[in-house]
Structures are given as structure tokens and as C-alpha cells.
Design a protein around this motif. Sequence first.
Motif, mmCIF file in Angstrom:
data_model
loop_
_atom_site.group_PDB
_atom_site.id
_atom_site.type_symbol
_atom_site.label_atom_id
_atom_site.label_comp_id
_atom_site.label_asym_id
_atom_site.label_seq_id
_atom_site.Cartn_x
_atom_site.Cartn_y
_atom_site.Cartn_z
ATOM 1 N N ASP A 300 0.977 -1.321 0.038
ATOM 2 C CA ASP A 300 -0.148 -0.074 -0.012
ATOM 3 C C ASP A 300 0.811 1.324 -0.070
ATOM 4 O O ASP A 300 0.399 2.538 -0.379
ATOM 5 N N ILE A 304 -1.845 1.382 -4.998
ATOM 6 C CA ILE A 304 -3.349 1.855 -4.648
ATOM 7 C C ILE A 304 -4.299 0.701 -5.105
ATOM 8 O O ILE A 304 -4.489 0.289 -6.285
ATOM 9 N N HIS A 310 -12.227 4.004 -3.258
ATOM 10 C CA HIS A 310 -10.939 3.878 -2.593
ATOM 11 C C HIS A 310 -9.802 4.682 -3.403
ATOM 12 O O HIS A 310 -9.174 5.604 -3.178
ATOM 13 N N GLN A 314 -7.411 8.164 -3.204
ATOM 14 C CA GLN A 314 -5.903 7.681 -3.055
ATOM 15 C C GLN A 314 -5.377 8.581 -4.086
ATOM 16 O O GLN A 314 -4.344 9.178 -3.836
#
Length: 344
Positions: A300, A304, A310, A314
Motif C-alpha cells: 500500500d 493503490i 478508494h 487515493q
Amino acid sequence: MKLGLQLGYWGAQPPHNHAELVAAAETHGFDAIFTAEAWGSDAYVPLSWWGSTTQRLRLGTSVLQMSARTPTACAMAALTLDHLSGGRHIVGLGVSGPQVVEGWYGQPFAKPLARTREYIDIMRQVWARQAPVTSDGPHYTLPYDGSNATGLGKALKPIVHPLRADLPIFLGAEGPKNIALTAEIADGWLPLFYTPRMADTYNAWLDEGFARPGARHTRETFEICATAQIVLTDDPAAAYAAIKPFLALYMGGMGSEDTNFHAEVYRRMGHGEVVDEVTALFRSGRKDEAAAVIPDAVVDDSAIVGDADHVREQIKVWEAAGVTTMLVSPGSVAEIAQLAELVQ
């Protein structure tokens, strides 16, 4: 935020779908495509081949290995492609490592920062075409004046007038000193393993370069084109499992056990114990185990993985950290379309 399609270098065989990926990248508003090289396929031939089918995309190398070409040979290739593409070429350079430089190219690896500065100075002399190209060395002496020189060497200007007198140069730098040099003498930075978590640290190294006399850019005009492994998925566990062998190779298998610049990047991230364990397992032939010991959190740090919400969140984090372009490696036309929608 802009997107770049990272085509990378070839494996055992040429890829089968790069033509359709390049076409999709142009259709869906990507900013650039990039090719790479290791010790198999070179970067320029695929870039020229696929780039010939495009009209708008910038065409970059991420990265050319400096020891593969003399600075004038690299400048010739660059000015040629820049003409053919109508001024869309980005010259991405990197020093590679001693195993490749000395083992594959048969060139000395010593003084990589000084070599980089000299290499770029010569390339810019070629493109400026203001006078015959000369260099006092010590790494690239023009005209050559070594002990076996004929004495007939002549300083020359390129026959072809470059389309642009100052093509953009990006550097694939990893260490603090090299990143500072990049901010001083280059037009952009190509980090391979970037984590927004360390943005303040990166900015301090970059600011050192921006503050040097004669620096070409400020933070506002400098590009950061960071490799970003983005996986849109509802099954993160499978994605992590697919990424970890790649990280194990770069952490534990690239370079030598004592000199691995990629491993040092992860040490600076704070993952030294993981690097040690991965290296020991990988170099003892236990590659699957080396990948398995890498925690998801380490993945991580520079990737990504997750659903659309999500990933969108990011991407904003990376942009806030200073990244101007994310270099992604989608495997299908559908993935390219999905990513393009997420940055709109």
C-alpha cells in the motif's frame, strides 16, 4: 492529475496488446505513454513503433539507461523522435546499477551523479546547436583524447536542426543526492517506488536542488511522474498476492545483495526488516516465500488497491503530495477507460 501509460520493457516475448492499449490511452485522454529497458528490449524502438500511431500523446522513456548510449547518440535518437512526433518526446534517463552497467554494457559505474550532470550537458549542447559539441570530461571527453586516440577527432554540430532546442529531460532518481540533482538540472522526476507518506521528505530533497544556482525550475514548473500500481478490484487479497512477487524481485533480486538501490528506497520508507527478510529468502532461491512475507501495508505504500471510491480518494492524496502524473500499467482497454474516468 494526468495519467501516463507505462508500457515498461518486454518479458520473454513481445507483448500482444500494446497497440490497443496505446490507442485506448489516446482515446481516453491520457497525457503520455512511456517505455523502459533493462537488458532485453530497448526503449526507443517500441516507443517509436507505437508512437507512430498517435497524434497527441507525449512519448517518454522511463527510463533510458545512460550507459547504453553515449550522450551524443542519445541526443541524436531524441532529436530524431522529437521531429517525427512533432515535438512530443520526453527523454527519461537513469544510471541503472553496477551489475547492469558493468556486466551488460561493459562500462564503469563510478561517479553516477557526476556522469549524469556531464551526460545531460552534452545532450543539451547537441540540441542547442549553437557551437560544435565539446566536453572536457572526465567521463565523456569530446573530441576523444585518450592514450589510443588518433588525434583526428573533430568537434561537430548535429547535421539535423533539432525541432526544439531544449527537449524535456526527466530523471529516474532514487537516492536523496540524485533527487536533489534532478531538481537542479532536469525538468521532471520519475520515481519508481513513490509513497505520498514521505512527501515532506521528498520535497526537502527537491528543494535542495531548486535552491541551487542555475536551477532550471521551481516546484510550480517541475513535473513528478510517479509510477503508481493501481488495481481496481473488489478482491484486494488477490491483487496484493499478484503484486508481491514483483516487489520481492525489486527488493531482493535486483542489483547485488549489498548494492540494491530499489531495496534502499524501501529501507528509507522504514521497511528495513522486511527488505532483509525478503533479500535472504529471494537470494536463497525461495522466491515464493520472499513474496509471501511482504505485508499488505508495504504494498500500500507505493500502490493503490481497492474499489473505485478508494482509488479515487487515493489519487487525490497523491496529487496533494505533489505528483503531477501517475504512470499506470492497466492490462486492458476497459481498465484504461475506468482509470480515465476516476481522474476526471
